[in-house]
Design an enzyme around this catalytic site. Structure first.
Site, PDB file in Angstrom:
ATOM      1  CE1 TYR A  69       4.866 -12.800  24.448  1.00 47.06           C
ATOM      2  CE2 TYR A  69       5.016 -12.304  26.798  1.00 47.06           C
ATOM      3  CZ  TYR A  69       5.621 -12.500  25.572  1.00 47.06           C
ATOM      4  OH  TYR A  69       6.986 -12.370  25.453  1.00 47.06           O
ATOM      5  NE  ARG A 105       2.182  -7.746  20.633  1.00 50.43           N
ATOM      6  CZ  ARG A 105       1.959  -6.656  21.403  1.00 50.43           C
ATOM      7  NH1 ARG A 105       2.304  -6.630  22.672  1.00 50.43           N
ATOM      8  NH2 ARG A 105       1.379  -5.584  20.911  1.00 50.43           N
ATOM      9  CG  ASP A 135       2.737 -14.811  13.231  1.00 55.30           C
ATOM     10  OD1 ASP A 135       2.784 -15.830  12.519  1.00 55.30           O
ATOM     11  OD2 ASP A 135       3.456 -13.810  13.013  1.00 55.30           O
ATOM     12  CG  HIS A 162      11.778 -17.467  19.606  1.00 53.82           C
ATOM     13  ND1 HIS A 162      12.216 -16.383  18.878  1.00 53.82           N
ATOM     14  CD2 HIS A 162      12.875 -18.209  19.884  1.00 53.82           C
ATOM     15  CE1 HIS A 162      13.536 -16.476  18.727  1.00 53.82           C
ATOM     16  NE2 HIS A 162      13.956 -17.562  19.317  1.00 53.82           N
ATOM     17  N   GLY A 220      13.098 -11.921   6.656  1.00 50.72           N
ATOM     18  CA  GLY A 220      12.570 -10.998   7.663  1.00 50.72           C
ATOM     19  C   GLY A 220      13.035 -11.219   9.088  1.00 50.72           C
ATOM     20  CB  THR A 221      15.088 -12.948  11.131  1.00 57.86           C
ATOM     21  OG1 THR A 221      15.858 -12.888  12.349  1.00 57.86           O
ATOM     22  CG2 THR A 221      15.790 -13.831  10.123  1.00 57.86           C
ATOM     23  CB  SER A 222      17.330  -8.043  12.931  1.00 57.02           C
ATOM     24  OG  SER A 222      17.039  -8.611  14.194  1.00 57.02           O
TER      25      SER A 222
HETATM   26  N1  APR Z   1       9.459  -7.952   4.722  1.00 57.06           N
HETATM   27  C1  APR Z   1      10.605  -8.592   5.088  1.00 57.06           C
HETATM   28  N2  APR Z   1      11.381  -8.203   6.115  1.00 57.06           N
HETATM   29  C2  APR Z   1      10.992  -7.111   6.805  1.00 57.06           C
HETATM   30  C3  APR Z   1       9.818  -6.383   6.491  1.00 57.06           C
HETATM   31  C4  APR Z   1       9.040  -6.845   5.392  1.00 57.06           C
HETATM   32  N3  APR Z   1       7.915  -6.223   5.011  1.00 57.06           N
HETATM   33  N4  APR Z   1       9.710  -5.357   7.372  1.00 57.06           N
HETATM   34  C5  APR Z   1      10.761  -5.443   8.198  1.00 57.06           C
HETATM   35  N5  APR Z   1      11.546  -6.493   7.869  1.00 57.06           N
HETATM   36  C6  APR Z   1      12.792  -6.983   8.485  1.00 57.06           C
HETATM   37  C7  APR Z   1      13.626  -5.923   9.178  1.00 57.06           C
HETATM   38  O1  APR Z   1      14.441  -5.235   8.229  1.00 57.06           O
HETATM   39  C8  APR Z   1      14.438  -6.777  10.158  1.00 57.06           C
HETATM   40  O2  APR Z   1      15.626  -7.268   9.561  1.00 57.06           O
HETATM   41  O3  APR Z   1      12.434  -7.902   9.492  1.00 57.06           O
HETATM   42  C9  APR Z   1      13.494  -7.954  10.447  1.00 57.06           C
HETATM   43  C10 APR Z   1      12.875  -7.910  11.819  1.00 57.06           C
HETATM   44  O4  APR Z   1      13.855  -8.047  12.797  1.00 57.06           O
HETATM   45  P1  APR Z   1      13.475  -8.120  14.349  1.00 57.06           P
HETATM   46  O5  APR Z   1      12.485  -7.065  14.669  1.00 57.06           O
HETATM   47  O6  APR Z   1      14.746  -8.143  15.121  1.00 57.06           O
HETATM   48  O7  APR Z   1      12.685  -9.530  14.467  1.00 57.06           O
HETATM   49  P2  APR Z   1      13.278 -10.998  14.577  1.00 57.06           P
HETATM   50  O8  APR Z   1      14.593 -11.113  13.895  1.00 57.06           O
HETATM   51  O9  APR Z   1      12.201 -11.919  14.168  1.00 57.06           O
HETATM   52  O10 APR Z   1      13.495 -11.116  16.139  1.00 57.06           O
HETATM   53  C11 APR Z   1      13.946 -12.329  16.668  1.00 57.06           C
HETATM   54  O11 APR Z   1      13.686 -11.481  18.878  1.00 57.06           O
HETATM   55  O12 APR Z   1      12.483 -10.270  20.421  1.00 57.06           O
HETATM   56  C12 APR Z   1      12.774 -11.522  19.965  1.00 57.06           C
HETATM   57  O13 APR Z   1      11.554 -13.450  20.340  1.00 57.06           O
HETATM   58  C13 APR Z   1      11.566 -12.301  19.533  1.00 57.06           C
HETATM   59  O14 APR Z   1      11.398 -13.951  17.774  1.00 57.06           O
HETATM   60  C14 APR Z   1      11.853 -12.641  18.101  1.00 57.06           C
HETATM   61  C15 APR Z   1      13.374 -12.566  18.035  1.00 57.06           C
END
Ligand code: APR
Length: 227
Positions: free
Chosen positions: A53, A56, A89, A104, A170-172
């Site tokens: 951390y 980060r 962040d 988180h 931007g979240t999976s």
């Molecule tokens: N713009 C928009 N989306 C993007 C970009 C971009 N430039 N680049 C990548 N992505 C997308 C990817 O396609 C993916 O769907 O951002 C997403 C990132 O997914 P993860 O890496 O799984 O991140 P997140 O969903 O925020 O993870 C959730 O998991 O590990 C834990 O606590 C951590 O908060 C985090 C949580």
């Protein structure tokens, strides 16, 4: 004013230079969650977890908000905007967003190892073994680790229940309970998604399959046109 809730994940900060977690170059390709992001990991090897951390946090102080963060600030002239972010962040705040709820935790805060409510601002400072909270306990990162409760999920769900528009950027959608928030959004409230990859979401949602840097502007323009 109508209410817009925006759920963001690591993808919105990717163009600022912060790695996502699950993309091919993501953090969870370089580290194992069980080694750096659980309370057990912290008990086993606190120096490793603190260092993870600290790195980060140092990186955060070398990057800036990007166009995706900035575009969301424009919406505030037309809507009551609430950002719910999974990110640790502070780039939404740096861009100028007024209402940001962190699900988180936050890199710029630390808390007592003994009392979850004793939270202190640390800014860009590292946390080292021996650094103490005001109650004398070891400071730990103010981060929700895997397996820990998500105290802000209840206020987040209440915000989603009342929103007129819901935007996901931007979240999976892999991590619960955050990924379940969309189910609190009223069926009558239109939903939007900005992500370069296909994200599985089981409801009617307008998709902008592109990066946040360009896609967020398109959603914001569309929402402003309807305000
Ligand atoms: N713009 C928009 N989306 C993007 C970009 C971009 N430039 N680049 C990548 N992505 C997308 C990817 O396609 C993916 O769907 O951002 C997403 C990132 O997914 P993860 O890496 O799984 O991140 P997140 O969903 O925020 O993870 C959730 O998991 O590990 C834990 O606590 C951590 O908060 C985090 C949580």
């Amino acid at each position: 004013m109508k209410k817009v809730v925006i759920l963001t994940g690591a993808g919105i900060s990717a163009e600022s230079g912060i790695s996502t977690f699950r993309d091919s170059d993501g953090l969870w390709e370089q580290y194992r969650v069980e080694d750096v992001a659980t309370y057990d990991a912290y008990l086993r090897n606190p120096a490793l977890v603190l260092d993870f951390y600290n790195q980060r946090r140092r990186q955060l102080f070398q990057v800036k908000p990007n166009e995706g963060h900035k575009q969301l600030v424009r919406l505030e002239q037309y809507y009551d905007v609430q950002i719910i972010t999974q990110n640790i962040d502070n780039l939404h705040e740096q861009a100028g967003s007024s209402n940001v709820l962190h699900l988180h935790g936050e890199l710029t805060k630390a808390r007592s190892d003994r009392d979850d409510n004793l939270i202190v601002d640390i800014g860009d400072r590292d946390i080292n073994i021996g650094d103490k909270a005001p109650d004398g306990a070891q400071l730990r990162p103010h981060i929700v680790w895997f397996g820990e409760a998500v105290p802000n999920i209840e206020p987040a769900a209440a915000m989603c229940e009342k929103c007129d528009y819901f935007v996901v950027v931007g979240t999976s959608m892999n991590v619960y309970p955050a990924a379940g928030l969309i189910h609190y959004v009223p069926h009558s409230s239109p939903c939007y998604l900005v992500d370069p990859k296909a994200v599985p979401i089981s409801r009617n949602i307008k998709i902008f399959q592109e990066k946040a840097g360009t896609g967020v502007k398109k959603v914001v323009d569309e929402l402003i046109a309807m305000a």
